[in-house]
Design a protein around this motif. Sequence first.
Motif, PDB file in Angstrom:
ATOM      1  N   PRO A 121       3.137  -4.496   3.686  1.00 16.09           N
ATOM      2  CA  PRO A 121       4.160  -3.472   3.416  1.00 16.09           C
ATOM      3  C   PRO A 121       3.510  -2.142   3.048  1.00 16.09           C
ATOM      4  O   PRO A 121       2.555  -2.102   2.276  1.00 16.09           O
ATOM      5  N   VAL A 122       4.036  -1.080   3.622  1.00 19.24           N
ATOM      6  CA  VAL A 122       3.483   0.251   3.406  1.00 19.24           C
ATOM      7  C   VAL A 122       4.603   1.188   2.972  1.00 19.24           C
ATOM      8  O   VAL A 122       5.629   1.298   3.636  1.00 19.24           O
ATOM      9  N   PHE A 123       4.398   1.844   1.824  1.00 17.03           N
ATOM     10  CA  PHE A 123       5.375   2.779   1.271  1.00 17.03           C
ATOM     11  C   PHE A 123       4.820   4.201   1.318  1.00 17.03           C
ATOM     12  O   PHE A 123       3.610   4.412   1.307  1.00 17.03           O
ATOM     13  N   ALA A 124       5.735   5.162   1.334  1.00 21.61           N
ATOM     14  CA  ALA A 124       5.369   6.563   1.126  1.00 21.61           C
ATOM     15  C   ALA A 124       5.824   6.969  -0.270  1.00 21.61           C
ATOM     16  O   ALA A 124       6.925   6.611  -0.691  1.00 21.61           O
ATOM     17  N   LEU A 125       4.983   7.696  -0.979  1.00 18.48           N
ATOM     18  CA  LEU A 125       5.349   8.292  -2.264  1.00 18.48           C
ATOM     19  C   LEU A 125       4.837   9.723  -2.228  1.00 18.48           C
ATOM     20  O   LEU A 125       3.636   9.976  -2.337  1.00 18.48           O
ATOM     21  N   SER A 126       5.761  10.668  -2.053  1.00 19.46           N
ATOM     22  CA  SER A 126       5.321  12.031  -1.761  1.00 19.46           C
ATOM     23  C   SER A 126       6.213  13.075  -2.395  1.00 19.46           C
ATOM     24  O   SER A 126       7.434  12.898  -2.466  1.00 19.46           O
ATOM     25  N   LYS A 163      10.808  15.381  12.341  1.00 23.34           N
ATOM     26  CA  LYS A 163      10.984  15.762  13.744  1.00 23.34           C
ATOM     27  C   LYS A 163       9.644  15.955  14.443  1.00 23.34           C
ATOM     28  O   LYS A 163       9.512  15.668  15.639  1.00 23.34           O
ATOM     29  N   SER A 164       8.663  16.443  13.710  1.00 26.00           N
ATOM     30  CA  SER A 164       7.349  16.701  14.301  1.00 26.00           C
ATOM     31  C   SER A 164       6.400  15.518  14.188  1.00 26.00           C
ATOM     32  O   SER A 164       5.465  15.401  14.985  1.00 26.00           O
ATOM     33  N   TYR A 165       6.629  14.664  13.206  1.00 26.76           N
ATOM     34  CA  TYR A 165       5.720  13.551  12.945  1.00 26.76           C
ATOM     35  C   TYR A 165       6.507  12.241  12.897  1.00 26.76           C
ATOM     36  O   TYR A 165       6.890  11.758  11.820  1.00 26.76           O
ATOM     37  N   PRO A 166       6.764  11.619  14.055  1.00 23.02           N
ATOM     38  CA  PRO A 166       7.573  10.400  14.093  1.00 23.02           C
ATOM     39  C   PRO A 166       7.028   9.256  13.245  1.00 23.02           C
ATOM     40  O   PRO A 166       7.800   8.386  12.802  1.00 23.02           O
ATOM     41  N   PHE A 167       5.718   9.245  12.986  1.00 24.09           N
ATOM     42  CA  PHE A 167       5.161   8.158  12.183  1.00 24.09           C
ATOM     43  C   PHE A 167       5.730   8.128  10.762  1.00 24.09           C
ATOM     44  O   PHE A 167       5.636   7.099  10.076  1.00 24.09           O
ATOM     45  N   LEU A 168       6.335   9.228  10.313  1.00 23.29           N
ATOM     46  CA  LEU A 168       6.933   9.231   8.977  1.00 23.29           C
ATOM     47  C   LEU A 168       8.120   8.279   8.880  1.00 23.29           C
ATOM     48  O   LEU A 168       8.561   7.953   7.776  1.00 23.29           O
ATOM     49  N   LYS A 169       8.631   7.823  10.013  1.00 23.61           N
ATOM     50  CA  LYS A 169       9.730   6.857  10.014  1.00 23.61           C
ATOM     51  C   LYS A 169       9.233   5.417  10.034  1.00 23.61           C
ATOM     52  O   LYS A 169      10.041   4.489  10.039  1.00 23.61           O
ATOM     53  N   GLU A 170       7.922   5.238  10.034  1.00 16.91           N
ATOM     54  CA  GLU A 170       7.356   3.899  10.191  1.00 16.91           C
ATOM     55  C   GLU A 170       7.101   3.179   8.871  1.00 16.91           C
ATOM     56  O   GLU A 170       6.719   2.009   8.871  1.00 16.91           O
ATOM     57  N   PHE A 171       7.298   3.845   7.748  1.00 10.57           N
ATOM     58  CA  PHE A 171       7.094   3.190   6.449  1.00 10.57           C
ATOM     59  C   PHE A 171       8.156   2.124   6.204  1.00 10.57           C
ATOM     60  O   PHE A 171       9.297   2.246   6.652  1.00 10.57           O
ATOM     61  N   ASP A 172       7.772   1.118   5.433  1.00 15.92           N
ATOM     62  CA  ASP A 172       8.754   0.113   5.017  1.00 15.92           C
ATOM     63  C   ASP A 172       9.721   0.681   3.982  1.00 15.92           C
ATOM     64  O   ASP A 172      10.911   0.357   3.994  1.00 15.92           O
ATOM     65  N   ARG A 173       9.194   1.516   3.087  1.00 20.16           N
ATOM     66  CA  ARG A 173      10.030   2.192   2.094  1.00 20.16           C
ATOM     67  C   ARG A 173       9.472   3.603   1.919  1.00 20.16           C
ATOM     68  O   ARG A 173       8.260   3.817   1.997  1.00 20.16           O
ATOM     69  N   ARG A 174      10.381   4.550   1.639  1.00 16.46           N
ATOM     70  CA  ARG A 174       9.950   5.935   1.429  1.00 16.46           C
ATOM     71  C   ARG A 174      10.540   6.433   0.111  1.00 16.46           C
ATOM     72  O   ARG A 174      11.747   6.350  -0.112  1.00 16.46           O
ATOM     73  N   PHE A 175       9.660   6.936  -0.728  1.00 16.45           N
ATOM     74  CA  PHE A 175      10.048   7.475  -2.018  1.00 16.45           C
ATOM     75  C   PHE A 175       9.698   8.964  -1.996  1.00 16.45           C
ATOM     76  O   PHE A 175       8.543   9.348  -2.183  1.00 16.45           O
ATOM     77  N   ILE A 176      10.701   9.784  -1.722  1.00 19.14           N
ATOM     78  CA  ILE A 176      10.513  11.202  -1.481  1.00 19.14           C
ATOM     79  C   ILE A 176      11.112  11.984  -2.653  1.00 19.14           C
ATOM     80  O   ILE A 176      12.296  11.826  -2.978  1.00 19.14           O
ATOM     81  N   VAL A 203       0.864  -1.181   0.000  1.00 23.77           N
ATOM     82  CA  VAL A 203       0.000   0.000   0.000  1.00 23.77           C
ATOM     83  C   VAL A 203       0.900   1.232   0.000  1.00 23.77           C
ATOM     84  O   VAL A 203       1.866   1.322   0.759  1.00 23.77           O
ATOM     85  N   VAL A 204       0.548   2.194  -0.856  1.00 22.14           N
ATOM     86  CA  VAL A 204       1.375   3.389  -1.048  1.00 22.14           C
ATOM     87  C   VAL A 204       0.571   4.616  -0.630  1.00 22.14           C
ATOM     88  O   VAL A 204      -0.508   4.876  -1.169  1.00 22.14           O
ATOM     89  N   PHE A 205       1.123   5.364   0.320  1.00 21.04           N
ATOM     90  CA  PHE A 205       0.487   6.575   0.827  1.00 21.04           C
ATOM     91  C   PHE A 205       1.185   7.815   0.288  1.00 21.04           C
ATOM     92  O   PHE A 205       2.416   7.930   0.380  1.00 21.04           O
ATOM     93  N   ASP A 206       0.414   8.764  -0.232  1.00 23.36           N
ATOM     94  CA  ASP A 206       0.882  10.140  -0.293  1.00 23.36           C
ATOM     95  C   ASP A 206       0.915  10.655   1.149  1.00 23.36           C
ATOM     96  O   ASP A 206       0.328  10.046   2.052  1.00 23.36           O
ATOM     97  N   ILE A 207       1.602  11.782   1.383  1.00 20.17           N
ATOM     98  CA  ILE A 207       1.672  12.321   2.745  1.00 20.17           C
ATOM     99  C   ILE A 207       0.819  13.582   2.899  1.00 20.17           C
ATOM    100  O   ILE A 207      -0.065  13.646   3.749  1.00 20.17           O
ATOM    101  N   GLY A 208       1.077  14.605   2.082  1.00 19.52           N
ATOM    102  CA  GLY A 208       0.351  15.859   2.215  1.00 19.52           C
ATOM    103  C   GLY A 208      -1.124  15.713   1.915  1.00 19.52           C
ATOM    104  O   GLY A 208      -1.500  15.206   0.850  1.00 19.52           O
ATOM    105  N   ASN A 209      -1.961  16.107   2.850  1.00 17.72           N
ATOM    106  CA  ASN A 209      -3.420  16.017   2.781  1.00 17.72           C
ATOM    107  C   ASN A 209      -3.936  14.586   2.831  1.00 17.72           C
ATOM    108  O   ASN A 209      -5.128  14.350   2.584  1.00 17.72           O
ATOM    109  N   VAL A 210      -3.060  13.653   3.140  1.00 15.91           N
ATOM    110  CA  VAL A 210      -3.464  12.268   3.400  1.00 15.91           C
ATOM    111  C   VAL A 210      -3.115  11.901   4.842  1.00 15.91           C
ATOM    112  O   VAL A 210      -3.959  11.402   5.587  1.00 15.91           O
TER     113      VAL A 210
END
Length: 206
Positions: free
Chosen positions: A103-108, A120-133, A6-13
Amino acid sequence: MTIEAVVFDIGNVLIEWQPERYFDRLLGEESRQALFAEVDLHGMNERVDQGEDFHDEVYALAERYPHWRDAIRHWHDHWIELASPEIPKSVALLRSLRARGVPVFALSNFGIGTFAAAEKSYPFLKEFDRRFISGHMGVIKPDAEIYVRLEAESGVAPERLLFTDDREDNIAAAAARGWQVHLFEGPEGWERSLIAHGLLPECDAA
């Protein structure tokens, strides 16, 4: 088709991203409208999302518009107030998926500096299995390259990815690659989509 990631956008999600709201509070709606009409703040932010230096881009733009200098600098100096608050139910859904071994990815679209601040403000951003920034990748949505690279680097076939984003152009680009997609309009609809795909049972959903 079984979803493998599952792939999450970050902003407004996962985090609200409404800069106009911040500047309405700072300047009043009429002055904010004048600022945004005269100064391409979103274009500047897009350059940051593509990897340009956050501080340098904001401060250089401020110098080009001295009558708006102080206001423009807020984009850098008070950035975390533009990118807030988190969306708790979406964060809970992210954690529910991970708890079930999905598995959960970020694509943002996110700058290098802005993402470092957000972590620093949102520790959950470190919880993804993979991050595509985007700032680190040098390419932003909805460019097809960013989707191709996620597929290649994750090893997950397009049709086995489920992606949510609040922007229709980003969703359309993913769908064109064969991804399963959900246009994010609120966490409740996203929750229903995850249940419908068999990724969360109703009793476990946030």
